[in-house]
Design a protein around this motif. Structure first.
Motif, PDB file in Angstrom:
ATOM      1  N   ASP A 159       0.688  -1.166   0.015  1.00  0.00           N
ATOM      2  CA  ASP A 159       0.007   0.035   0.063  1.00  0.00           C
ATOM      3  C   ASP A 159       0.617   1.328   0.074  1.00  0.00           C
ATOM      4  O   ASP A 159       0.475   2.152  -0.705  1.00  0.00           O
ATOM      5  CB  ASP A 159      -0.888  -0.089   1.417  1.00  0.00           C
ATOM      6  N   VAL A 160       1.653   1.181   0.765  1.00  0.00           N
ATOM      7  CA  VAL A 160       2.726   2.542   1.079  1.00  0.00           C
ATOM      8  C   VAL A 160       3.440   2.738  -0.344  1.00  0.00           C
ATOM      9  O   VAL A 160       3.598   3.701  -1.142  1.00  0.00           O
ATOM     10  CB  VAL A 160       3.794   2.173   2.059  1.00  0.00           C
ATOM     11  N   TRP A 161       4.050   1.640  -1.176  1.00  0.00           N
ATOM     12  CA  TRP A 161       4.719   1.319  -2.176  1.00  0.00           C
ATOM     13  C   TRP A 161       3.935   2.253  -3.465  1.00  0.00           C
ATOM     14  O   TRP A 161       4.108   2.904  -4.034  1.00  0.00           O
ATOM     15  CB  TRP A 161       4.871   0.137  -2.691  1.00  0.00           C
ATOM     16  N   GLU A 162       2.416   1.797  -3.360  1.00  0.00           N
ATOM     17  CA  GLU A 162       1.820   2.706  -4.363  1.00  0.00           C
ATOM     18  C   GLU A 162       1.590   3.996  -4.420  1.00  0.00           C
ATOM     19  O   GLU A 162       1.650   4.815  -5.228  1.00  0.00           O
ATOM     20  CB  GLU A 162       0.286   2.037  -4.493  1.00  0.00           C
ATOM     21  N   LYS A 163       2.055   4.715  -3.164  1.00  0.00           N
ATOM     22  CA  LYS A 163       1.867   6.148  -2.856  1.00  0.00           C
ATOM     23  C   LYS A 163       3.107   6.575  -3.002  1.00  0.00           C
ATOM     24  O   LYS A 163       3.248   7.898  -2.697  1.00  0.00           O
ATOM     25  CB  LYS A 163       1.202   6.228  -1.353  1.00  0.00           C
ATOM     26  N   MET A 164       4.339   6.060  -2.991  1.00  0.00           N
ATOM     27  CA  MET A 164       5.576   6.507  -2.946  1.00  0.00           C
ATOM     28  C   MET A 164       6.054   7.203  -4.253  1.00  0.00           C
ATOM     29  O   MET A 164       5.518   6.823  -5.364  1.00  0.00           O
ATOM     30  CB  MET A 164       6.836   5.369  -2.663  1.00  0.00           C
ATOM     31  N   PRO A 165       6.555   8.516  -4.353  1.00  0.00           N
ATOM     32  CA  PRO A 165       6.916   8.967  -5.611  1.00  0.00           C
ATOM     33  C   PRO A 165       7.893   8.106  -6.296  1.00  0.00           C
ATOM     34  O   PRO A 165       8.500   7.218  -5.840  1.00  0.00           O
ATOM     35  CB  PRO A 165       7.748  10.207  -5.048  1.00  0.00           C
ATOM     36  N   THR A 166       7.721   8.331  -7.597  1.00  0.00           N
ATOM     37  CA  THR A 166       8.777   7.528  -8.396  1.00  0.00           C
ATOM     38  C   THR A 166      10.016   7.481  -8.328  1.00  0.00           C
ATOM     39  O   THR A 166      10.806   6.627  -8.086  1.00  0.00           O
ATOM     40  CB  THR A 166       8.301   7.810  -9.860  1.00  0.00           C
ATOM     41  N   GLU A 167      10.530   8.898  -8.032  1.00  0.00           N
ATOM     42  CA  GLU A 167      11.947   8.955  -7.842  1.00  0.00           C
ATOM     43  C   GLU A 167      12.436   8.059  -6.489  1.00  0.00           C
ATOM     44  O   GLU A 167      13.497   7.450  -6.205  1.00  0.00           O
ATOM     45  CB  GLU A 167      12.201  10.439  -7.440  1.00  0.00           C
ATOM     46  N   THR A 168      11.443   8.080  -5.304  1.00  0.00           N
ATOM     47  CA  THR A 168      11.757   7.400  -4.238  1.00  0.00           C
ATOM     48  C   THR A 168      11.648   5.962  -4.481  1.00  0.00           C
ATOM     49  O   THR A 168      12.659   5.009  -3.914  1.00  0.00           O
ATOM     50  CB  THR A 168      10.591   7.623  -3.008  1.00  0.00           C
ATOM     51  N   LYS A 169      11.066   5.377  -5.326  1.00  0.00           N
ATOM     52  CA  LYS A 169      10.807   4.234  -5.553  1.00  0.00           C
ATOM     53  C   LYS A 169      12.069   3.517  -6.229  1.00  0.00           C
ATOM     54  O   LYS A 169      12.477   2.229  -6.318  1.00  0.00           O
ATOM     55  CB  LYS A 169       9.666   3.562  -6.654  1.00  0.00           C
ATOM     56  N   SER A 170      12.461   4.441  -7.146  1.00  0.00           N
ATOM     57  CA  SER A 170      13.773   3.982  -8.367  1.00  0.00           C
ATOM     58  C   SER A 170      15.122   3.879  -7.443  1.00  0.00           C
ATOM     59  O   SER A 170      16.131   3.448  -8.188  1.00  0.00           O
ATOM     60  CB  SER A 170      14.005   5.077  -9.044  1.00  0.00           C
ATOM     61  N   THR A 171      15.322   3.967  -6.352  1.00  0.00           N
ATOM     62  CA  THR A 171      16.761   3.738  -5.694  1.00  0.00           C
ATOM     63  C   THR A 171      16.901   2.320  -5.292  1.00  0.00           C
ATOM     64  O   THR A 171      15.966   1.888  -5.260  1.00  0.00           O
ATOM     65  CB  THR A 171      16.613   4.148  -4.040  1.00  0.00           C
ATOM     66  N   ASN A 229      15.248   0.430  -2.456  1.00  0.00           N
ATOM     67  CA  ASN A 229      13.922   0.550  -2.415  1.00  0.00           C
ATOM     68  C   ASN A 229      13.571  -0.785  -3.223  1.00  0.00           C
ATOM     69  O   ASN A 229      12.601  -1.452  -3.082  1.00  0.00           O
ATOM     70  CB  ASN A 229      13.200   1.910  -2.545  1.00  0.00           C
ATOM     71  N   LEU A 230      14.349  -0.543  -4.443  1.00  0.00           N
ATOM     72  CA  LEU A 230      13.836  -1.343  -5.714  1.00  0.00           C
ATOM     73  C   LEU A 230      14.174  -2.915  -5.157  1.00  0.00           C
ATOM     74  O   LEU A 230      13.340  -3.760  -5.457  1.00  0.00           O
ATOM     75  CB  LEU A 230      14.539  -1.241  -6.879  1.00  0.00           C
ATOM     76  N   GLU A 231      15.263  -2.957  -4.360  1.00  0.00           N
ATOM     77  CA  GLU A 231      15.593  -4.460  -4.016  1.00  0.00           C
ATOM     78  C   GLU A 231      14.766  -4.975  -2.995  1.00  0.00           C
ATOM     79  O   GLU A 231      14.195  -6.111  -2.864  1.00  0.00           O
ATOM     80  CB  GLU A 231      17.094  -4.292  -3.338  1.00  0.00           C
ATOM     81  N   LYS A 232      14.325  -4.164  -1.996  1.00  0.00           N
ATOM     82  CA  LYS A 232      13.353  -4.479  -1.077  1.00  0.00           C
ATOM     83  C   LYS A 232      11.806  -4.822  -1.895  1.00  0.00           C
ATOM     84  O   LYS A 232      11.102  -5.742  -1.427  1.00  0.00           O
ATOM     85  CB  LYS A 232      13.021  -3.184   0.134  1.00  0.00           C
ATOM     86  N   TRP A 233      11.601  -4.275  -2.725  1.00  0.00           N
ATOM     87  CA  TRP A 233      10.429  -4.339  -3.680  1.00  0.00           C
ATOM     88  C   TRP A 233      10.393  -5.448  -4.188  1.00  0.00           C
ATOM     89  O   TRP A 233       9.562  -6.522  -4.258  1.00  0.00           O
ATOM     90  CB  TRP A 233      10.222  -3.227  -4.553  1.00  0.00           C
ATOM     91  N   PHE A 234      11.635  -6.016  -4.733  1.00  0.00           N
ATOM     92  CA  PHE A 234      11.912  -7.094  -5.470  1.00  0.00           C
ATOM     93  C   PHE A 234      11.832  -8.358  -4.477  1.00  0.00           C
ATOM     94  O   PHE A 234      11.181  -9.517  -4.857  1.00  0.00           O
ATOM     95  CB  PHE A 234      13.436  -7.122  -6.003  1.00  0.00           C
ATOM     96  N   LEU A 235      12.328  -8.266  -3.278  1.00  0.00           N
ATOM     97  CA  LEU A 235      12.243  -9.231  -2.227  1.00  0.00           C
ATOM     98  C   LEU A 235      11.078  -9.507  -1.601  1.00  0.00           C
ATOM     99  O   LEU A 235      10.492 -10.483  -1.355  1.00  0.00           O
ATOM    100  CB  LEU A 235      13.454  -8.994  -1.046  1.00  0.00           C
ATOM    101  N   LEU A 236      10.213  -8.246  -1.560  1.00  0.00           N
ATOM    102  CA  LEU A 236       8.780  -8.386  -1.152  1.00  0.00           C
ATOM    103  C   LEU A 236       8.134  -9.601  -2.105  1.00  0.00           C
ATOM    104  O   LEU A 236       7.281 -10.385  -1.579  1.00  0.00           O
ATOM    105  CB  LEU A 236       8.203  -7.248  -1.064  1.00  0.00           C
ATOM    106  N   ASN A 237       8.261  -8.999  -3.258  1.00  0.00           N
ATOM    107  CA  ASN A 237       7.354  -9.934  -4.375  1.00  0.00           C
ATOM    108  C   ASN A 237       7.832 -11.149  -4.574  1.00  0.00           C
ATOM    109  O   ASN A 237       6.997 -12.260  -4.678  1.00  0.00           O
ATOM    110  CB  ASN A 237       7.216  -8.777  -5.709  1.00  0.00           C
TER     111      ASN A 237
END
Length: 293
Positions: A152-164, A167-175
């Protein structure tokens, strides 16, 4: 009682009654002046005098305690800052900076539950679009296995913040935990474009391509075993060329992992030995098999 003594006592009481508010005003001014000059320790002393001279009847507002707490934080007196913030909250006062500071203090103290509460209050009431806050919330939800909240938080995060990369690695590991393979495929490639040495992304692609190649190999060999004709043999050779290409691609990833992640070499060696078996390079297969044993 003599008239003279009575008048003296009355004068003293009036003087005390009038003097306290004046002293409080002076202490507060001293605190604010010292803070403005960057003398935070001196400002904290003035605030302590201010509170010690006040009486319950004066009913100090919560904003005064919050102001003093922010000064205490600047003076690195974090426990005092928390105490004064508590007084502010007791008096039903809150502001964004107050909860931002509280979250930072609790993070420094490794108090994850209190940090999370402060950040959630901050997001819910004041600062929902702050990239630093949303990034930290995402990290906490990830670390504490609150997957749905992290999503839910990921969907609301700015693209620039997601792109680090972090954060991308955590997003990868979460999925990866959620078995969202398509997301992992795409995110892993983005990670490798950002950093060709990202171990998580290399590991994902190496094993994925290896498994696809091995399944392809086993499938085609099974077909040939059932129907050993010249035509089927020619088909087998064509498919084995594709298999070999995939094994070579997987091997490139494993070779990078071999250099970057020496602690996992035993695991990688098993894959690499099997690849060289498929290449009919027995000497190399034996070399890596020694690491796997």
């Amino acid at each position: 009682m003599k008239t003279g003594n009575f008048l003296l006592i009355l004068f003293i009481q009036i003087a005390i009654g009038c003097g306290t508010p004046k002293n409080l005003t002076s202490y507060r001014e001293n605190a604010q002046n010292a803070e403005a000059a960057g003398n935070y320790a001196e400002a904290v002393v003035a605030w302590k005098n201010y509170f010690s001279q006040s009486s319950p009847e004066q009913g100090l507002e919560g904003d005064v305690y919050a102001l003093a707490a922010k000064t205490a934080y600047k003076a690195s007196e974090t426990e005092l800052a928390v105490s004064w913030f508590d007084q502010a909250r007791y008096r039903n006062y809150a502001d964004a900076e107050m909860y931002s500071i509280l979250a930072e203090i609790f993070r420094e103290q490794n108090n994850l539950s209190k940090e999370l509460s402060a950040l959630e209050f901050l997001v819910d009431n004041y600062d929902a679009k702050n990239p630093e806050v949303s990034s930290r919330l995402f990290s906490i939800y990830y670390e504490t296995d609150m997957g749905m909240k992290a999503l839910d938080v990921w969907e609301k995060m700015p693209t620039e913040t997601k792109s680090t990369e972090e954060n991308l690695e955590k997003w990868f590991l979460l999925n990866k935990k959620l078995n969202n393979e398509e997301v992992c495929d795409s995110v892993s490639l983005v990670l490798l474009r950002q950093n060709p040495g990202n171990i998580e992304a290399l590991d994902w692609n190496a094993k994925k391509i290896y498994n696809q190649a091995e399944e392809h190999y086993q499938r085609e060999m099974a077909k040939y075993e059932k129907n050993k004709t010249r035509r089927q043999y020619r088909l087998l050779l064509g498919e084995l060329d594709k298999v070999t290409a995939d094994f070579k691609k997987a091997l490139e990833y494993f070779e990078k992992l071999w250099e970057l992640d020496s602690g996992s070499r035993r695991e990688y060696a098993s894959y690499m030995a099997n690849i060289y078996v498929r290449f009919n390079e027995e000497q190399k297969a034996v070399y890596y098999r020694r690491f796997a044993e």
